[in-house]
Write a protein that holds these residues in place. Structure first.
Motif, PDB file in Angstrom:
ATOM      1  N   HIS A  82      46.938  52.618  47.987  1.00  0.00           N
ATOM      2  CA  HIS A  82      47.193  53.577  49.067  1.00  0.00           C
ATOM      3  C   HIS A  82      46.916  52.886  50.398  1.00  0.00           C
ATOM      4  O   HIS A  82      46.017  52.048  50.495  1.00  0.00           O
ATOM      5  CB  HIS A  82      46.289  54.807  48.935  1.00  0.00           C
ATOM      6  N   PRO A  83      47.658  53.241  51.436  1.00  0.00           N
ATOM      7  CA  PRO A  83      47.408  52.619  52.738  1.00  0.00           C
ATOM      8  C   PRO A  83      46.090  53.102  53.343  1.00  0.00           C
ATOM      9  O   PRO A  83      45.691  54.251  53.160  1.00  0.00           O
ATOM     10  CB  PRO A  83      48.598  53.078  53.588  1.00  0.00           C
TER      11      PRO A  83
ATOM     12  N   ARG B 119      45.019  51.929  40.061  1.00  0.00           N
ATOM     13  CA  ARG B 119      46.219  51.754  40.887  1.00  0.00           C
ATOM     14  C   ARG B 119      46.822  53.084  41.317  1.00  0.00           C
ATOM     15  O   ARG B 119      47.660  53.121  42.211  1.00  0.00           O
ATOM     16  CB  ARG B 119      47.222  50.892  40.151  1.00  0.00           C
ATOM     17  N   LYS B 120      46.396  54.179  40.690  1.00  0.00           N
ATOM     18  CA  LYS B 120      46.884  55.520  41.029  1.00  0.00           C
ATOM     19  C   LYS B 120      45.776  56.411  41.593  1.00  0.00           C
ATOM     20  O   LYS B 120      46.023  57.546  41.965  1.00  0.00           O
ATOM     21  CB  LYS B 120      47.461  56.188  39.782  1.00  0.00           C
ATOM     22  N   ALA B 121      44.559  55.911  41.613  1.00  0.00           N
ATOM     23  CA  ALA B 121      43.406  56.741  41.973  1.00  0.00           C
ATOM     24  C   ALA B 121      43.434  57.162  43.443  1.00  0.00           C
ATOM     25  O   ALA B 121      43.624  56.320  44.326  1.00  0.00           O
ATOM     26  CB  ALA B 121      42.115  55.989  41.681  1.00  0.00           C
ATOM     27  N   PRO B 122      43.218  58.440  43.708  1.00  0.00           N
ATOM     28  CA  PRO B 122      43.117  58.890  45.098  1.00  0.00           C
ATOM     29  C   PRO B 122      41.981  58.158  45.809  1.00  0.00           C
ATOM     30  O   PRO B 122      40.898  57.985  45.260  1.00  0.00           O
ATOM     31  CB  PRO B 122      42.800  60.382  44.968  1.00  0.00           C
ATOM     32  N   GLY B 123      42.264  57.687  47.003  1.00  0.00           N
ATOM     33  CA  GLY B 123      41.244  57.018  47.804  1.00  0.00           C
ATOM     34  C   GLY B 123      41.107  55.533  47.568  1.00  0.00           C
ATOM     35  O   GLY B 123      40.363  54.860  48.284  1.00  0.00           O
ATOM     36  N   ALA B 124      41.810  54.981  46.581  1.00  0.00           N
ATOM     37  CA  ALA B 124      41.746  53.536  46.331  1.00  0.00           C
ATOM     38  C   ALA B 124      42.572  52.812  47.383  1.00  0.00           C
ATOM     39  O   ALA B 124      43.757  53.083  47.555  1.00  0.00           O
ATOM     40  CB  ALA B 124      42.261  53.208  44.934  1.00  0.00           C
ATOM     41  N   LEU B 125      41.937  51.876  48.083  1.00  0.00           N
ATOM     42  CA  LEU B 125      42.614  51.131  49.144  1.00  0.00           C
ATOM     43  C   LEU B 125      43.014  49.726  48.707  1.00  0.00           C
ATOM     44  O   LEU B 125      43.905  49.125  49.287  1.00  0.00           O
ATOM     45  CB  LEU B 125      41.717  51.034  50.377  1.00  0.00           C
ATOM     46  N   GLY B 126      42.329  49.185  47.704  1.00  0.00           N
ATOM     47  CA  GLY B 126      42.648  47.843  47.227  1.00  0.00           C
ATOM     48  C   GLY B 126      41.807  47.498  46.023  1.00  0.00           C
ATOM     49  O   GLY B 126      40.692  48.000  45.862  1.00  0.00           O
ATOM     50  N   VAL B 127      42.352  46.627  45.174  1.00  0.00           N
ATOM     51  CA  VAL B 127      41.644  46.234  43.968  1.00  0.00           C
ATOM     52  C   VAL B 127      42.130  44.865  43.509  1.00  0.00           C
ATOM     53  O   VAL B 127      43.298  44.513  43.691  1.00  0.00           O
ATOM     54  CB  VAL B 127      41.825  47.291  42.845  1.00  0.00           C
ATOM     55  N   SER B 128      41.199  44.092  42.933  1.00  0.00           N
ATOM     56  CA  SER B 128      41.528  42.793  42.367  1.00  0.00           C
ATOM     57  C   SER B 128      40.606  42.546  41.177  1.00  0.00           C
ATOM     58  O   SER B 128      39.518  43.116  41.093  1.00  0.00           O
ATOM     59  CB  SER B 128      41.354  41.688  43.411  1.00  0.00           C
ATOM     60  N   LEU B 129      41.065  41.693  40.274  1.00  0.00           N
ATOM     61  CA  LEU B 129      40.282  41.329  39.093  1.00  0.00           C
ATOM     62  C   LEU B 129      40.266  39.814  38.986  1.00  0.00           C
ATOM     63  O   LEU B 129      41.304  39.160  39.135  1.00  0.00           O
ATOM     64  CB  LEU B 129      40.907  41.928  37.830  1.00  0.00           C
ATOM     65  N   ASP B 130      39.092  39.268  38.726  1.00  0.00           N
ATOM     66  CA  ASP B 130      38.925  37.824  38.532  1.00  0.00           C
ATOM     67  C   ASP B 130      38.322  37.628  37.144  1.00  0.00           C
ATOM     68  O   ASP B 130      37.145  37.921  36.928  1.00  0.00           O
ATOM     69  CB  ASP B 130      38.015  37.252  39.618  1.00  0.00           C
ATOM     70  N   ALA B 131      39.144  37.178  36.203  1.00  0.00           N
ATOM     71  CA  ALA B 131      38.714  37.052  34.806  1.00  0.00           C
ATOM     72  C   ALA B 131      38.530  35.594  34.418  1.00  0.00           C
ATOM     73  O   ALA B 131      39.363  34.745  34.727  1.00  0.00           O
ATOM     74  CB  ALA B 131      39.750  37.698  33.896  1.00  0.00           C
ATOM     75  N   HIS B 132      37.422  35.338  33.745  1.00  0.00           N
ATOM     76  CA  HIS B 132      37.117  34.017  33.204  1.00  0.00           C
ATOM     77  C   HIS B 132      36.768  34.208  31.727  1.00  0.00           C
ATOM     78  O   HIS B 132      35.598  34.158  31.341  1.00  0.00           O
ATOM     79  CB  HIS B 132      35.960  33.374  33.975  1.00  0.00           C
ATOM     80  N   PRO B 133      37.794  34.452  30.900  1.00  0.00           N
ATOM     81  CA  PRO B 133      37.538  34.838  29.512  1.00  0.00           C
ATOM     82  C   PRO B 133      36.761  33.811  28.700  1.00  0.00           C
ATOM     83  O   PRO B 133      35.941  34.193  27.864  1.00  0.00           O
ATOM     84  CB  PRO B 133      38.933  35.074  28.931  1.00  0.00           C
ATOM     85  N   PHE B 134      36.957  32.521  28.925  1.00  0.00           N
ATOM     86  CA  PHE B 134      36.240  31.524  28.135  1.00  0.00           C
ATOM     87  C   PHE B 134      34.773  31.410  28.538  1.00  0.00           C
ATOM     88  O   PHE B 134      33.952  30.916  27.778  1.00  0.00           O
ATOM     89  CB  PHE B 134      36.948  30.172  28.185  1.00  0.00           C
TER      90      PHE B 134
END
Length: 135
Positions: free
Chosen positions: A10-11, A48-63
């Motif tokens: 959301h903007p 990604r659909k949540a009201p009030g969410a302005l931005g999100v990122s994920l940093d995964a290091h599975p090993f």
């Protein structure tokens, strides 16, 4: 594995302040990684659909068994509403048994500073983990 790019559900209203959360999760073993990833897909779709969410990122290091999230919200209430809503609520309960450690940190930032830099988020997470260890 590179961090998933910052997504803006959301903007943000210009001139406002975002409530930011960074989290770091470490699962107990490599065999827990697929379960963690599978369960978190639902939460990723939800945010990604949540009201009030302005931005999100994920940093995964599975090993290394480490997963970090970074999100910005209109306010604290928007974040807490998301966290208490299904499927996120159920996902957190389902993955709790496979967690080794988790760290959460929160702060405010002008929306003009979005997206938040991962280096800043990692520094804050490290500081919070050190503080938690002392407690």
């Amino acid at each position: 594995m590179p961090a998933l790019p910052w997504v803006k559900p959301h903007p943000a209203r210009p001139g406002t302040v975002a409530y930011v959360m960074a989290s770091r999760f470490e699962v107990r073993s490599l065999k827990d990684v697929p379960r963690f990833l599978l369960k978190t897909v639902a939460a990723w779709q939800q945010v990604r659909k949540a009201p009030g969410a302005l931005g999100v990122s994920l940093d995964a290091h599975p090993f290394q068994r480490v997963f970090c999230t970074l999100s910005a919200w209109e306010d604290r209430d928007a974040l807490y509403t998301f966290a208490q809503t299904e499927p996120h609520r159920g996902v957190m309960s389902a993955i709790r048994p496979v967690m080794r450690t988790s760290t959460f940190t929160f702060w405010e930032a002008p929306v003009a500073d979005l997206p938040i830099d991962w280096a800043d988020a990692r520094r804050r997470l490290d500081e919070q983990a050190a503080s938690d260890a002392r407690s």
